[in-house]
Design a protein around this motif. Structure first.
Motif, PDB file in Angstrom:
ATOM      1  N   LEU A 161       0.881  -1.176   0.000  1.00 18.07           N
ATOM      2  CA  LEU A 161       0.000   0.000   0.000  1.00 18.07           C
ATOM      3  C   LEU A 161       0.910   1.215   0.000  1.00 18.07           C
ATOM      4  N   GLU A 162       0.827   2.008  -1.072  1.00 17.09           N
ATOM      5  CA  GLU A 162       1.774   3.129  -1.202  1.00 17.09           C
ATOM      6  C   GLU A 162       1.030   4.420  -1.512  1.00 17.09           C
ATOM      7  N   MET A 163       1.760   5.533  -1.336  1.00 16.93           N
ATOM      8  CA  MET A 163       1.210   6.815  -1.773  1.00 16.93           C
ATOM      9  C   MET A 163       2.357   7.676  -2.299  1.00 16.93           C
ATOM     10  N   ASP A 164       2.171   8.172  -3.521  1.00 19.62           N
ATOM     11  CA  ASP A 164       3.206   9.010  -4.144  1.00 19.62           C
ATOM     12  C   ASP A 164       2.885  10.468  -3.824  1.00 19.62           C
ATOM     13  N   TYR A 165       3.823  11.155  -3.162  1.00 24.62           N
ATOM     14  CA  TYR A 165       3.503  12.536  -2.763  1.00 24.62           C
ATOM     15  C   TYR A 165       4.270  13.572  -3.579  1.00 24.62           C
ATOM     16  N   GLU A 166       4.867  13.157  -4.708  1.00 25.84           N
ATOM     17  CA  GLU A 166       5.701  14.086  -5.478  1.00 25.84           C
ATOM     18  C   GLU A 166       4.882  15.274  -5.982  1.00 25.84           C
ATOM     19  N   ARG A 169       8.713  -3.549 -10.670  1.00 22.78           N
ATOM     20  CA  ARG A 169       7.448  -2.975 -10.215  1.00 22.78           C
ATOM     21  C   ARG A 169       6.407  -3.381 -11.249  1.00 22.78           C
ATOM     22  N   LYS A 170       5.634  -4.399 -10.929  1.00 22.06           N
ATOM     23  CA  LYS A 170       4.872  -5.099 -11.956  1.00 22.06           C
ATOM     24  C   LYS A 170       3.589  -4.358 -12.347  1.00 22.06           C
ATOM     25  N   TYR A 171       2.903  -3.807 -11.337  1.00 24.81           N
ATOM     26  CA  TYR A 171       1.550  -3.340 -11.619  1.00 24.81           C
ATOM     27  C   TYR A 171       1.119  -2.429 -10.483  1.00 24.81           C
ATOM     28  N   SER A 172       0.375  -1.389 -10.785  1.00 26.88           N
ATOM     29  CA  SER A 172      -0.045  -0.471  -9.733  1.00 26.88           C
ATOM     30  C   SER A 172      -1.422   0.054 -10.074  1.00 26.88           C
ATOM     31  N   GLU A 173      -2.317   0.138  -9.086  1.00 27.26           N
ATOM     32  CA  GLU A 173      -3.627   0.720  -9.379  1.00 27.26           C
ATOM     33  C   GLU A 173      -4.106   1.573  -8.207  1.00 27.26           C
ATOM     34  N   PRO A 174      -4.757   2.723  -8.522  1.00 23.03           N
ATOM     35  CA  PRO A 174      -5.221   3.609  -7.448  1.00 23.03           C
ATOM     36  C   PRO A 174      -6.409   2.991  -6.700  1.00 23.03           C
ATOM     37  N   LEU A 175      -6.530   3.322  -5.418  1.00 24.32           N
ATOM     38  CA  LEU A 175      -7.614   2.788  -4.584  1.00 24.32           C
ATOM     39  C   LEU A 175      -8.630   3.880  -4.284  1.00 24.32           C
ATOM     40  N   GLU A 176      -9.895   3.485  -4.148  1.00 26.30           N
ATOM     41  CA  GLU A 176     -10.941   4.467  -3.851  1.00 26.30           C
ATOM     42  C   GLU A 176     -10.862   4.892  -2.379  1.00 26.30           C
ATOM     43  N   GLU A 177     -10.821   3.907  -1.461  1.00 30.31           N
ATOM     44  CA  GLU A 177     -10.714   4.250  -0.037  1.00 30.31           C
ATOM     45  C   GLU A 177      -9.248   4.189   0.379  1.00 30.31           C
ATOM     46  N   HIS A 178      -8.984   4.790   1.532  1.00 31.18           N
ATOM     47  CA  HIS A 178      -7.625   4.754   2.073  1.00 31.18           C
ATOM     48  C   HIS A 178      -7.457   3.476   2.880  1.00 31.18           C
ATOM     49  N   GLY A 179      -6.588   2.566   2.409  1.00 30.59           N
ATOM     50  CA  GLY A 179      -6.400   1.277   3.090  1.00 30.59           C
ATOM     51  C   GLY A 179      -5.444   1.400   4.260  1.00 30.59           C
ATOM     52  N   ASN A 180      -5.618   0.545   5.277  1.00 31.78           N
ATOM     53  CA  ASN A 180      -4.666   0.578   6.392  1.00 31.78           C
ATOM     54  C   ASN A 180      -3.867  -0.711   6.538  1.00 31.78           C
ATOM     55  N   LEU A 194      -6.646  -9.133   0.307  1.00 27.45           N
ATOM     56  CA  LEU A 194      -7.783  -8.392   0.857  1.00 27.45           C
ATOM     57  C   LEU A 194      -7.244  -7.072   1.375  1.00 27.45           C
ATOM     58  N   ILE A 195      -7.869  -5.973   0.943  1.00 28.08           N
ATOM     59  CA  ILE A 195      -7.449  -4.649   1.418  1.00 28.08           C
ATOM     60  C   ILE A 195      -8.446  -4.190   2.477  1.00 28.08           C
ATOM     61  N   CYS A 196      -7.942  -3.951   3.682  1.00 27.15           N
ATOM     62  CA  CYS A 196      -8.809  -3.443   4.747  1.00 27.15           C
ATOM     63  C   CYS A 196      -8.691  -1.925   4.745  1.00 27.15           C
ATOM     64  N   SER A 197      -9.821  -1.242   4.545  1.00 32.44           N
ATOM     65  CA  SER A 197      -9.783   0.217   4.523  1.00 32.44           C
ATOM     66  C   SER A 197     -10.933   0.736   5.368  1.00 32.44           C
ATOM     67  N   GLU A 198     -11.082   2.049   5.424  1.00 32.13           N
ATOM     68  CA  GLU A 198     -12.118   2.621   6.278  1.00 32.13           C
ATOM     69  C   GLU A 198     -13.503   2.226   5.758  1.00 32.13           C
ATOM     70  N   ASN A 199     -14.261   1.514   6.595  1.00 28.37           N
ATOM     71  CA  ASN A 199     -15.635   1.064   6.321  1.00 28.37           C
ATOM     72  C   ASN A 199     -15.764  -0.072   5.300  1.00 28.37           C
ATOM     73  N   TYR A 200     -14.681  -0.442   4.604  1.00 27.59           N
ATOM     74  CA  TYR A 200     -14.815  -1.482   3.568  1.00 27.59           C
ATOM     75  C   TYR A 200     -13.670  -2.482   3.631  1.00 27.59           C
ATOM     76  N   ILE A 201     -13.978  -3.688   3.117  1.00 31.18           N
ATOM     77  CA  ILE A 201     -12.914  -4.664   2.871  1.00 31.18           C
ATOM     78  C   ILE A 201     -13.063  -5.081   1.409  1.00 31.18           C
ATOM     79  N   THR A 202     -11.943  -5.087   0.668  1.00 27.53           N
ATOM     80  CA  THR A 202     -11.988  -5.282  -0.787  1.00 27.53           C
ATOM     81  C   THR A 202     -11.034  -6.394  -1.190  1.00 27.53           C
TER      82      THR A 202
END
Length: 965
Positions: free
Chosen positions: A163-168, A200-211, A227-235
């Motif tokens: 789980l990453e975030m690019d802040y450039e 770095r094979k593949y990257s896709e943006p997420l709708e919710e912020h995962g933790n 499984l991505i656990c994020s606020e209010n959802y599991i995906t």
């Protein structure tokens, strides 16, 4: 760990611990505790493909990756590899914060919070030793990492998900628009084993912020993916044609929490068998959900969640193959639960991602007490200690530690005493005051003891141990005389030594007696499995040894000692030998002598040691042994022989006894108490230990390859013997005045034993009232409701439930509202409702620290937070004691603002048991510290230091200092 059982490795900040849950009793035993002299930030176990043993990989603040292996024979963690990759310290870009292991054990990724990620390839060489490659870099600048896991891809190239975030862009955009639109991404890194580098094979943006991420079993076991656990959802996400499957996290019905607040999962555990797998995930309220995936071919079609149980919020959970769930908490005690049911066939509703819901809606469930889990053990934890004072409030000579610890509704005040915790198994009264007790087995192979023999001044009582303990008369022991010693001789014979002779009872109840010559009597004796030594009046030693036919034979010569004998000891017969070679004899002339029992120089003196006082008792034990296997494959421990000498002045000496020459060397001394020290050999964790009794009882034992001498937290005992029964395999039977007690020491290695008294909110500080020894505790929680506000909110929600119902559903709604008002789930397990930022709840408690009962409780208003407390006298009011509590009003932590503060003044009445409110003094900032000062009081108000005196309507300001800060 290679011992055929599953163990648990835990890190306690700077300590690495190995725990073993006993599958039969459910008790958790600590096998090993190691101080690592660093901060352990991440910990994972992995196993090489086809291996039988796990390794542990540790990420720390050392700038190194360390791989450990547990060696059961030596009971140590052995360092297999230690590879340096960066500077030491917890830094943003030096890896160590996150660890991820390929499920097949082929590679490990260690990552920093920002930028750097390293992958190490793990393999084995020709000698089957673990090898580690040089690191492969997978760095990406301007990238924050939230979590990393290894994806289960079977034997394809190892893959890691981040789980990453690019802040450039956000960094370079002065308007702040990019920062608002930055999305978190799920990125897959592939380790190409053929080309030996990371892509770095593949990257896709997420709708919710995962933790955090959970690996889904793959290969032949499952569909793979994460499984991505994020606020209010599991995906659920995976490569290829797999569509995303998302399911909302269910909420508690009628929750008092702020309804706008998001809900996240905080930790999870995976259980996988050959035929199925499931996940247990815990929300931040402590509710555990069982998560299963429905698949069609290799595609996941739905996620199913089912409420499982509620346990205190964990930092990590482990499911063991033996059907236990271990819950490790950051704050408060840790728990081991037995999974009694998997929750498949109960009435609990199952929620599925396939159920139609409006966007933003969720499912609701009803929390309830445990149903699928059964609590089997609890490990005490003091974390976090917020306040501690050392005082002897219980008048026990040794001071106790009073510790305020815990967080929120799981807080407690604990009283710690230095000593081992003693569990009392049974206490029974005897017809008089006995002077000694022994336990014996019927046969050397027996697991448990058969008889307890109790000696009185003029009689001996024999008790048989079965379902109950009852007196027997046909045991062959002489009951009309006091006894000096009883034990098992050879394989199945018993021996009783009494003042007039020795009684040798064979297995078929034939009795051989040896009578003392003339007017002499036996004063002391020493017995082991094959040898008996007695001392007659006048200091004469007589030595008997058992021959192969089981007969006791007296050695032809007798030995005259230079003074009267006061104590003797023989070591146990070493495995595979005929006899113990040494006899230790303590004499009236303040000496202890070692005498040989070897046939070549029998009864010849070997060495002597002078003592500072007269010896009271002796005990030769073999301690600190490591297990060895001999040629025949028999296991035995080879340790060192120690002679323990208890003196009449209350001092214990421990001396090393040379196993060849019999020389005594390296004497250690320790003062134990005011009475003469009596020594008894007992067994603890399969090894010999010594119980030393003075005015306090102490246990000298070897634990995790170190010697410990620890007092027992128990009343004074007079005599003891080891005791083994089904209920209590390593117990102690002891006498105290006219009672016989069966005791067990379960928590070896624990320096303190503790009593805990529950509190309502997090304790911040406490003070001791010097006259009554009561404690005045202030407890404060942020993001919390007071009891009054809780009741008010419940009432309001119940009214809303009735109002929202239609005409025909009114009665049903009223019943539901009544049930809601009546239900009361304990907050220590189910958590307290979160009230939101800037909401505070506080109480002031007066507590008796011995009984732990609350004498007085003052609830402060909502949003008043107590921060400081002092107990003091004022010079202008005579002998009265006052309690001052510093309180902040409407404090918001970020951005910081405060509506002012108060100093509440209470008078202690009823002998320090009640608080009588006098007045409150407004101040402009938070009163964070209060201390008595020369008959007045010093208060720190924000940056000001002030002196106040007591007035009729409020505290009077006398002077202040503005230049401190």
């Amino acid at each position: 760990a290679g011992t055929k059982q599953q163990e648990i490795v835990v890190s306690r900040g700077k300590i690495l611990e190995l725990l073993r849950p006993d599958p039969n009793t459910g008790k958790v035993h600590t096998l090993l505790t190691v101080e690592v002299f660093g901060v352990i930030r991440s910990l994972m176990a992995f196993r090489l493909t086809g291996g039988t043993k796990d390794y542990i990989v540790v990420g720390s603040d050392s700038g190194r990756i360390v791989i450990l292996e547990y060696q059961p024979s030596k009971n140590v963690f052995e360092k297999i590899h230690q590879e340096t990759f960066g500077k030491s310290g917890c830094r943003r870009i030096v890896p160590g914060q996150y660890l991820a292991v390929d499920p097949k054990g082929r590679a490990v990724m260690i990552s920093a919070i920002e930028k750097q990620k390293l992958v190490y390839i793990l393999n084995r060489d020709a000698a089957a030793r673990l090898t580690i490659s040089s690191p492969l870099e997978a760095h990406k600048a301007n990238t924050l990492v939230y979590h990393v896991v290894g994806v289960d891809v079977g034997f394809e190239n190892p893959m890691f998900a981040c789980l990453e975030m690019d802040y450039e862009e956000a960094d370079n955009d002065p308007t702040g628009e990019a920062a608002a639109n930055t999305q978190q991404t799920l990125t897959f890194y592939e380790l190409d084993l053929g080309l030996n580098h990371v892509v770095r094979k593949y990257s896709e943006p997420l709708e919710e912020h995962g933790n955090f991420l959970i690996t889904v079993p793959g290969g032949s076991d499952g569909p793979s993916g994460v499984l991505i656990c994020s606020e209010n959802y599991i995906t659920y996400k995976n490569f290829g044609d797999q569509p995303d499957i998302r399911c909302p996290i269910p909420r508690r019905r009628n929750d008092l929490d702020d309804p706008e607040r998001g809900m996240i999962f905080v930790c999870s555990a995976t259980h996988k068998t050959k035929s199925m797998f499931f996940f247990l995930a815990q929300t931040e309220q402590g509710d555990i959900f069982k998560i299963t995936l429905e698949t069609d071919e290799d595609m996941v079609t739905e996620i199913r969640l089912k409420y499982f149980d509620t346990v205190p919020v964990a930092a990590a959970m482990c499911v063991l193959k033996t059907g236990f769930l271990f819950v490790a908490s950051e704050f408060g005690n840790h728990y081991l639960y037995q999974i009694a049911h998997l929750g498949d066939d109960d009435e609990e509703p199952e929620f599925s991602s396939a159920m139609p819901l409006e966007e933003g809606d969720t499912f609701f469930f009803q929390p309830r007490p445990l149903k699928n889990l059964v609590l089997v053990d609890e490990l005490d934890s003091l974390s976090p200690i917020l306040c501690c004072q050392i005082a002897d409030l219980a008048n026990e000579d040794t001071p106790q530690l009073y510790v305020a610890c815990g967080r929120g509704p799981r807080s407690s005040l604990r009283v710690l005493r230095h000593g081992l915790e003693v569990s009392e198994m049974a206490v029974s009264e005897l017809p008089g005051n006995p002077n000694a007790v022994w336990t014996v087995r019927r046969h050397v192979e027996d697991e448990f003891d058969a008889y307890i023999i109790v000696s009185f001044v003029n009689a001996t009582l024999v008790l048989s141990i079965g379902e109950t303990v009852e007196e027997v008369t046909d045991s062959g022991f002489l009951g009309t005389t006091p006894t000096l010693s009883c034990s098992l001789l050879g394989d199945d014979a018993l021996v009783q030594v009494y003042p007039d002779g020795i009684r040798h009872i064979r297995a078929d109840k034939r009795v051989n007696e040896w009578k003392t010559p003339g007017k002499k009597t036996i004063v002391k004796c020493a017995v082991n499995q094959r040898q008996v030594v007695i001392a007659l009046t006048g200091g004469e030693l007589v030595y008997f040894e058992m021959d192969p036919s089981g007969q006791l034979n007296e050695y032809t010569e007798r030995k005259e000692m230079s003074a009267d004998v006061v104590c003797m000891s023989l070591a146990n017969v070493p495995p595979g030998e005929q006899r113990s070679r040494f006899l230790a004899v303590g004499l009236v002339d303040n000496t202890v002598r070692i005498i040989s029992l070897d046939p070549s120089d029998c009864l010849q003196p070997l060495s002597m040691q002078a003592l500072p006082a007269q010896p009271e008792s002796l005990c030769i034990v073999e301690m600190g042994g490591t297990e060895k296997q001999d040629e025949l494959g028999e296991r035995g421990s080879i340790g060192f022989l120690y002679l323990n000498i208890g003196l009449q002045n209350g001092v214990l000496l421990r001396t090393v006894l040379d196993p060849v020459t019999g020389d005594l060397s390296d004497t250690r001394t320790r003062y134990l108490g005011s009475r003469p020290v009596k020594l008894f050999r007992v067994r603890m964790q399969g090894q010999e230990a010594v119980l030393a009794m003075s005015s306090r009882s102490w246990l000298s034992y070897s634990y995790q390859s170190r010697f410990h001498l620890t007092p027992l937290s128990y009343e004074t005992l007079e005599f003891a013997s080891g005791f083994a029964s089904e209920q209590c395999p390593e117990g102690i039977v002891a006498i105290s005045t006219n009672t016989l007690r069966i005791l067990a020491l379960e928590k070896l290695g624990a320096v303190f034993n503790q009593v805990a008294f529950p509190l309502q909110y997090t304790p911040r500080k406490f003070v001791i009232h010097p006259e009554s020894n009561n404690l005045i505790i202030i407890e404060t929680d942020h993001n919390a409701y007071t009891e009054a506000t809780k009741a008010q909110r419940k009432q309001q929600m119940a009214e809303e439930m009735v109002e929202a119902a239609g005409e025909d559903e009114r009665e049903l709604a009223a019943e539901m509202a009544a049930a809601f008002l009546n239900e009361n789930l304990p907050e220590s397990i189910f958590g307290a409702p979160k009230a939101g930022n800037g909401q505070w709840a506080s109480v002031i408690r007066v507590m008796n620290p011995i009984q732990g009962n609350t004498l007085d409780l003052v609830q402060l208003e909502q949003n008043e937070a107590a921060f400081s407390v002092a107990v003091c006298r004022f010079s202008n009011t005579g002998e009265d004691w006052y309690v001052l509590v510093g309180v902040a009003k409407d404090l918001i932590l970020n951005p910081r603002s405060v509506a002012g503060g108060f100093v509440y003044t209470y008078k202690l009445v009823n002998g320090g048991e009640k608080l009588e409110f006098l007045h409150k003094t407004p101040v402009e900032e938070v009163p964070a510290a209060i201390a008595p000062f020369q008959g007045r009081v010093l208060i720190g108000v924000g940056k000001l230091l002030r002196v106040y005196d007591l007035g009729k309507k409020k505290l009077l300001r006398k002077c202040e200092n503005k230049v401190l800060a």
